[in-house]
Design an enzyme around this catalytic site. Structure first.
Site, PDB file in Angstrom:
ATOM      1  N   ARG A  88       0.848  -1.199   0.000  1.00  0.00           N
ATOM      2  CA  ARG A  88       0.000   0.000   0.000  1.00  0.00           C
ATOM      3  C   ARG A  88       0.883   1.248   0.000  1.00  0.00           C
ATOM      4  O   ARG A  88       0.593   2.236  -0.653  1.00  0.00           O
ATOM      5  CB  ARG A  88      -0.961   0.011   1.205  1.00  0.00           C
ATOM      6  CG  ARG A  88      -1.702   1.339   1.344  1.00  0.00           C
ATOM      7  CD  ARG A  88      -3.020   1.270   2.098  1.00  0.00           C
ATOM      8  NE  ARG A  88      -3.008   0.403   3.257  1.00  0.00           N
ATOM      9  CZ  ARG A  88      -2.389   0.663   4.423  1.00  0.00           C
ATOM     10  NH1 ARG A  88      -1.743   1.786   4.593  1.00  0.00           N
ATOM     11  NH2 ARG A  88      -2.447  -0.206   5.414  1.00  0.00           N
ATOM     12  N   LYS A 143      -6.882   8.238 -19.038  1.00  0.00           N
ATOM     13  CA  LYS A 143      -7.160   8.826 -20.347  1.00  0.00           C
ATOM     14  C   LYS A 143      -5.970   8.619 -21.296  1.00  0.00           C
ATOM     15  O   LYS A 143      -5.674   7.496 -21.646  1.00  0.00           O
ATOM     16  CB  LYS A 143      -7.528  10.299 -20.157  1.00  0.00           C
ATOM     17  CG  LYS A 143      -8.513  10.550 -18.996  1.00  0.00           C
ATOM     18  CD  LYS A 143      -9.890   9.968 -19.232  1.00  0.00           C
ATOM     19  CE  LYS A 143     -10.790   9.992 -18.013  1.00  0.00           C
ATOM     20  NZ  LYS A 143     -11.009  11.277 -17.382  1.00  0.00           N
ATOM     21  N   ASP A 168      -4.570  20.421 -13.606  1.00  0.00           N
ATOM     22  CA  ASP A 168      -5.011  19.112 -14.109  1.00  0.00           C
ATOM     23  C   ASP A 168      -4.581  19.058 -15.573  1.00  0.00           C
ATOM     24  O   ASP A 168      -5.115  19.778 -16.420  1.00  0.00           O
ATOM     25  CB  ASP A 168      -6.536  18.990 -13.956  1.00  0.00           C
ATOM     26  CG  ASP A 168      -7.066  17.617 -14.377  1.00  0.00           C
ATOM     27  OD1 ASP A 168      -6.439  16.976 -15.260  1.00  0.00           O
ATOM     28  OD2 ASP A 168      -8.106  17.191 -13.851  1.00  0.00           O
ATOM     29  N   TYR A 215     -13.838  19.025 -15.108  1.00  0.00           N
ATOM     30  CA  TYR A 215     -14.389  17.682 -14.983  1.00  0.00           C
ATOM     31  C   TYR A 215     -15.442  17.643 -13.854  1.00  0.00           C
ATOM     32  O   TYR A 215     -15.161  18.061 -12.726  1.00  0.00           O
ATOM     33  CB  TYR A 215     -13.242  16.704 -14.701  1.00  0.00           C
ATOM     34  CG  TYR A 215     -13.704  15.282 -14.575  1.00  0.00           C
ATOM     35  CD1 TYR A 215     -14.241  14.620 -15.678  1.00  0.00           C
ATOM     36  CD2 TYR A 215     -13.649  14.609 -13.365  1.00  0.00           C
ATOM     37  CE1 TYR A 215     -14.698  13.320 -15.564  1.00  0.00           C
ATOM     38  CE2 TYR A 215     -14.102  13.309 -13.246  1.00  0.00           C
ATOM     39  CZ  TYR A 215     -14.626  12.674 -14.353  1.00  0.00           C
ATOM     40  OH  TYR A 215     -15.084  11.396 -14.247  1.00  0.00           O
TER      41      TYR A 215
HETATM   42  C1  LIG Z   1     -11.468  11.652 -16.092  1.00  0.00           C
HETATM   43  C2  LIG Z   1     -10.943  12.906 -15.519  1.00  0.00           C
HETATM   44  C3  LIG Z   1     -10.699  13.018 -14.151  1.00  0.00           C
HETATM   45  C4  LIG Z   1     -11.010  11.891 -13.178  1.00  0.00           C
HETATM   46  O1  LIG Z   1     -10.168  10.807 -13.403  1.00  0.00           O
HETATM   47  P1  LIG Z   1     -10.579   9.263 -13.093  1.00  0.00           P
HETATM   48  O2  LIG Z   1      -9.371   8.526 -13.520  1.00  0.00           O
HETATM   49  O3  LIG Z   1     -11.796   8.975 -13.917  1.00  0.00           O
HETATM   50  O4  LIG Z   1     -10.859   9.190 -11.641  1.00  0.00           O
HETATM   51  C5  LIG Z   1     -10.134  14.211 -13.685  1.00  0.00           C
HETATM   52  N1  LIG Z   1      -9.860  15.228 -14.525  1.00  0.00           N
HETATM   53  C6  LIG Z   1     -10.091  15.151 -15.846  1.00  0.00           C
HETATM   54  C7  LIG Z   1      -9.742  16.300 -16.727  1.00  0.00           C
HETATM   55  C8  LIG Z   1     -10.646  14.003 -16.390  1.00  0.00           C
HETATM   56  O5  LIG Z   1     -10.883  13.933 -17.701  1.00  0.00           O
END
Ligand SMILES: *Cc1c(COP(=O)(O)O)cnc(C)c1O
Length: 381
Positions: free
Chosen positions: A50, A199, A174, A102
């Site tokens: 962990r 992504k 982000d 998001y």
């Molecule tokens: C999908 C996404 C998230 C969240 O990520 P997960 O892996 O689905 O938890 C955060 N920020 C952006 C810009 C995203 O496209």
């Protein structure tokens, strides 16, 4: 390793190009929860997965290199990473956030952290004067998504960093939409980069993951302790899938960008389409800014159709382009932000940000662009 190699090379070889002991070119999957100690008071550096796992450590080092940071942390999802970074702050702190972001991040901040005493201001961070208006004595951070999701607005990372640093606060970016192949926010003054690794980084619509990358030695122990204490760490096999995905990030991003540009240009000429949002258009309001801080535009395109009545048919008739949430994978996806990614955002705020019932978002995959256009043509009618 000094970071003098080009981004493509770093992405393929990672932090450790081969296993020192066996010569294995692919990082082994250490599917072990626990690690034997040689003796009392002695350690190999690994104890319990962990907190630390060799496969995850290799991935964390690789992402730190790719994002030009010194510390990387891998989480079980993007939301796991975003939740962890906010724990660096305290109840009473004020955080300014991009309003067009998001939906899951909105829900986490607004439903949970707000209830724990954090306060948030939601603002169009591509409009610098609006950010300044939101500043308060207790403002401790600015959290931006650039390009924004789904309107593709670009925020000035350098100016945001300057502004928040002058007040003793931190800038969190982000970077999911551009990935470290096209943008490195830490080089532009950001303090922390977060990613949904689910992504572009994983790239195959098959693994959830999240990351924090930073160069703050002062925060390194705290962030590690948050990660280990919360336990939303990335599993060894998923860490390996991410390492494998990242090897092809450069060629995928190039092809997805090419397809995104082709789809955006084609959509712009279609009589049923009202407007197209793509940061690669020279007449995009922040095109110059985008080119000054990023090396590309990715495969993300949003557009308004003229009539809301066309949306349901479009989503149903797209067959090659899959009607599904998410983005960045090799398969092209079409998303309806109103009910999917942005369903958690209240209507008034959603509309103010431009997320209406006619807005559709496309994530271009790596298929042949003519096939993708034919699919859209058929679906748009
Ligand atoms: C999908 C996404 C998230 C969240 O990520 P997960 O892996 O689905 O938890 C955060 N920020 C952006 C810009 C995203 O496209």
């Amino acid at each position: 390793m000094k970071n003098t190699l080009s981004q493509e090379t770093i992405l393929v070889h990672g932090a450790t190009p081969f296993d020192r002991e066996t010569g294995a070119v692919s990082t082994p999957i250490y599917q072990s929860v626990t690690f034997r100690h040689p003796a009392l008071g002695e350690s190999t550096g690994f104890d319990y997965s962990r907190g630390i796992n060799p496969t995850r450590t290799e991935l964390e080092k690789t992402l730190a290199l790719a994002e030009h940071g010194t510390h990387g942390l891998a989480f079980a999802s993007g939301m796991g990473a975003i939740s962890a970074i906010i724990k660096l702050f305290k109840p009473g702190d004020h955080i300014i956030v991009s309003e067009d972001l998001y939906g899951g991040t909105y829900r986490l901040f607004n439903q949970f952290y707000a209830a724990y005493g954090f306060s948030f201001s939601w603002v169009d961070t591509s409009d610098f004067a609006r950010i300044e208006e939101c500043l308060r004595p207790e403002t401790k951070a600015l959290f931006i998504e650039t390009p924004s999701n789904p309107m593709m607005k670009v925020s000035d990372i350098r100016r945001c960093a300057d502004l928040v640093h002058r007040r003793g606060g931190r800038l969190i970016v982000d970077n999911t939409f551009l990935s470290p192949y096209f943008q490195n926010p830490l080089d532009l003054g950001a303090d922390f980069v977060v990613h949904s690794g689910s992504k572009y980084l994983a790239g195959h619509n098959d693994t959830l993951a999240g990351f924090i990358v930073h160069s703050s030695d002062a925060d390194a122990d705290t962030l590690r302790t948050i990660q280990k204490s919360e336990g939303a760490t990335l599993a060894p096999f998923d860490s390996w899938l991410l390492l494998r995905g990242i090897k092809t990030l450069a060629i995928r991003m190039e092809k997805q960008q090419k397809n995104g540009a082709a789809l955006a240009a084609w959509l712009r000429t279609h009589p049923r389409v009202e407007a197209v949002f793509y940061t690669g258009f020279e007449d995009h309001p922040q095109y110059k800014l985008s080119c000054s801080q990023a090396r590309g535009h990715s495969g993300m395109v949003s557009f308004y159709v003229k009539r809301a009545a066309d949306v349901a048919r479009l989503l149903k008739k797209c067959s090659l382009i899959l009607f599904a949430e998410s983005l960045g994978g090799v398969e092209s996806l079409i998303t309806y932000p109103l009910v999917q990614t942005h369903g958690a955002i209240p209507q008034q705020m959603r509309l103010a940000a431009g997320v209406t019932d006619t807005l559709v978002r496309l994530s271009a995959g790596i298929e042949d662009s003519a096939d993708l256009i034919a699919d859209l043509e058929n679906a748009l009618g």
